[in-house]
Design a protein around this motif. Structure first.
Motif, short mmCIF file in Angstrom:
data_model
loop_
_atom_site.label_atom_id
_atom_site.label_comp_id
_atom_site.label_asym_id
_atom_site.label_seq_id
_atom_site.Cartn_x
_atom_site.Cartn_y
_atom_site.Cartn_z
N ASP A 1 26.21 -21.40 16.64
CA ASP A 1 27.65 -21.17 16.41
C ASP A 1 27.87 -19.89 15.63
N ALA A 2 27.06 -19.71 14.60
CA ALA A 2 27.21 -18.52 13.74
C ALA A 2 26.98 -17.25 14.55
N ALA A 3 25.98 -17.29 15.42
CA ALA A 3 25.68 -16.11 16.25
C ALA A 3 26.86 -15.83 17.18
N ARG A 4 27.43 -16.90 17.77
CA ARG A 4 28.60 -16.72 18.65
C ARG A 4 29.75 -16.10 17.88
N MET A 5 29.83 -16.40 16.59
CA MET A 5 30.94 -15.87 15.77
C MET A 5 30.59 -14.53 15.14
N GLY A 6 29.47 -13.94 15.56
CA GLY A 6 29.15 -12.57 15.14
C GLY A 6 28.47 -12.47 13.79
N GLN B 1 16.18 -39.54 8.80
CA GLN B 1 16.26 -38.44 9.76
C GLN B 1 14.99 -37.58 9.67
N SER B 2 14.40 -37.29 10.82
CA SER B 2 13.13 -36.53 10.83
C SER B 2 13.41 -35.04 10.62
N ARG B 3 12.39 -34.30 10.19
CA ARG B 3 12.53 -32.84 10.02
C ARG B 3 13.00 -32.18 11.34
N PRO B 4 12.36 -32.51 12.50
CA PRO B 4 12.83 -31.87 13.74
C PRO B 4 14.31 -32.14 14.01
N GLU B 5 14.78 -33.35 13.66
CA GLU B 5 16.22 -33.63 13.87
C GLU B 5 17.08 -32.77 12.94
N VAL B 6 16.61 -32.57 11.71
CA VAL B 6 17.37 -31.72 10.77
C VAL B 6 17.36 -30.28 11.26
N VAL B 7 16.19 -29.82 11.69
CA VAL B 7 16.09 -28.43 12.18
C VAL B 7 17.02 -28.24 13.38
N ALA B 8 17.14 -29.25 14.23
CA ALA B 8 18.06 -29.15 15.38
C ALA B 8 19.50 -28.97 14.88
N ARG B 9 19.87 -29.68 13.82
CA ARG B 9 21.22 -29.50 13.25
C ARG B 9 21.40 -28.07 12.76
N LEU B 10 20.36 -27.55 12.09
CA LEU B 10 20.46 -26.19 11.54
C LEU B 10 20.58 -25.16 12.67
N ILE B 11 19.82 -25.39 13.75
CA ILE B 11 19.85 -24.43 14.86
C ILE B 11 21.21 -24.48 15.57
N ALA B 12 21.79 -25.67 15.69
CA ALA B 12 23.12 -25.77 16.32
C ALA B 12 24.13 -24.93 15.53
N MET B 13 24.04 -24.98 14.21
CA MET B 13 24.96 -24.18 13.38
C MET B 13 24.62 -22.70 13.50
N THR C 1 36.38 -27.56 4.54
CA THR C 1 37.40 -28.57 4.24
C THR C 1 36.92 -29.98 4.54
N THR C 2 35.72 -30.11 5.10
CA THR C 2 35.18 -31.44 5.38
C THR C 2 34.00 -31.71 4.44
N LEU C 3 33.36 -32.85 4.63
CA LEU C 3 32.14 -33.17 3.88
C LEU C 3 30.96 -33.32 4.84
N GLY C 4 31.10 -32.70 6.02
CA GLY C 4 30.04 -32.80 7.02
C GLY C 4 29.47 -31.43 7.35
N ASP C 5 28.72 -31.37 8.45
CA ASP C 5 28.20 -30.08 8.93
C ASP C 5 29.41 -29.23 9.29
N GLU C 6 29.54 -28.09 8.67
CA GLU C 6 30.71 -27.23 8.91
C GLU C 6 30.33 -25.79 8.61
N LEU C 7 30.75 -24.91 9.51
CA LEU C 7 30.45 -23.48 9.35
C LEU C 7 31.75 -22.74 9.06
N GLN C 8 31.73 -21.91 8.04
CA GLN C 8 32.85 -21.00 7.78
C GLN C 8 32.28 -19.59 7.73
N VAL C 9 33.05 -18.65 8.26
CA VAL C 9 32.54 -17.28 8.43
C VAL C 9 33.48 -16.28 7.77
#
Ligand code: CDT
Length: 313
Positions: free
Chosen positions: A34-39, A19-31, A263-271
């Motif tokens: 989500d985090a911004a939407r959740m305040g 996985q390339s750095r830009p692909e990883v950064v895209a994953r981080l930005i997606a999260m 509760t998963t082992l994947g990309d997951e956000l808890q707030v």
């Protein structure tokens, strides 16, 4: 008025070597979105969050090793993350492998930064407790070569006035050492941030493999309670290039209770909405260091640090 810091713990699933750095950064930005939407005011990413955890492999070619390191931060590939933080008005904590030139030579550190809502770097921490070995161990199912690839961090355990509170940072193995929490606790830390890459299997102590999740929470919950501080721990979880890593990223209150955990082992956000004033009663009563802590009676050689706190050796 409560002092609310809404924090998101951004667990990452495996990062494949391909996985390339830009692909990883895209994953981080997606999260981050989500985090911004959740305040969220702040999102916490894991240790070495831009690449697979390469200390698990033997890399002998220096150029190949350098390819896992960041020679500047921000740099071209990480810049979109800083831009997103500014656009979304959210801070972040990010772990990465740092290539620095200091004292006229190349130096490698396992590093984390704290970035503000304006996209500017507030603080930097370099990992002090490096686990593993300084040479490959033939016959092991995977390596842990942090002592070969990184130098011991030279920035100490610090706390920054940020996000309306006092924020500290450590990285992965640091969380197993009470000194890490205590040195930040002595500086009044109200939230300690950390990321981790923790294999399920420890080749040096296989008898503890079933206890990995327990030990992970044990140390962070104790560190939070004994210092009257929130602790946020973000894992890189799941099977990454054949190495199975624990998850259970979490946000812990100064009571030592887990507020939320993945509760998963994947990309997951808890707030969690963290009221930093919850730290006050712990710091003023049971863990009022000035009133109750008696290091001069511990029977240790005492050293006074630059910041004025007292450490036992
Ligand atoms: N990355 C890191 O520091 N990992 C270590 C593995 C030690 S083996 C239990 C950790 O303390 O989680």
């Amino acid at each position: 008025m409560p002092r609310i810091l809404t924090v998101g713990v951004a667990q990452l699933g495996p990062i494949p070597r391909s996985q390339s750095r830009p692909e990883v950064v895209a994953r981080l930005i997606a999260m981050m979105e989500d985090a911004a939407r959740m305040g969220c005011d702040l999102i916490v990413y894991p240790e070495a969050a831009l690449t697979a955890f390469f200390p698990h492999w033997t890399i002998t070619d220096p150029e190949e090793l350098d390819s896992f390191f960041e020679a500047a931060m921000p740099n071209n590939t990480a810049q979109p993350l800083f831009n997103a933080a500014r656009r979304l008005k959210i801070g972040f904590h990010l772990g990465y492998a740092e290539l620095a030139v200091e004292d006229g030579r190349k130096r490698r550190f396992n590093t984390a930064i704290l970035v503000g809502k304006d996209g500017e770097i507030i603080g930097k921490y370099r990992k002090i407790h490096l686990p593993g070995y300084d040479a490959p161990r033939p016959g092991e199912p995977f390596q842990n070569l942090e002592k070969m690839y990184f130098e011991v961090g030279n920035l100490g355990f610090r706390v920054w006035e940020a996000f309306g509170g006092r924020i500290g940072m450590m990285i992965c193995n640091d969380r197993r050492w009470p000194e890490a929490y205590r040195v930040m606790g002595l500086q009044g830390a109200e939230m300690m941030l950390l990321g981790y890459n923790t294999p399920v299997h420890n080749p040096a102590m296989p008898e503890t493999d079933d206890l990995g999740n327990f030990h992970n929470h044990l140390v962070m919950q104790a560190g939070a309670y004994q210092n009257g501080s929130f602790v946020v721990g973000a894992a890189k979880a799941g099977v990454e290039e054949g190495v199975d890593q624990i998850g259970q990223s979490c946000i812990i209150a100064p009571s030592g209770e887990i507020i939320t955990q993945c509760t998963t082992l994947g990309d997951e956000l808890q707030v969690a909405r963290c009221d930093l004033d919850l730290c006050n009663s712990y710091k003023a009563s049971i863990f009022n260091f000035a009133r109750h802590r008696r290091p001069e009676h511990y029977g240790l050689i005492i050293e006074r640090t630059g910041s004025g706190s007292v450490l036992g050796r």
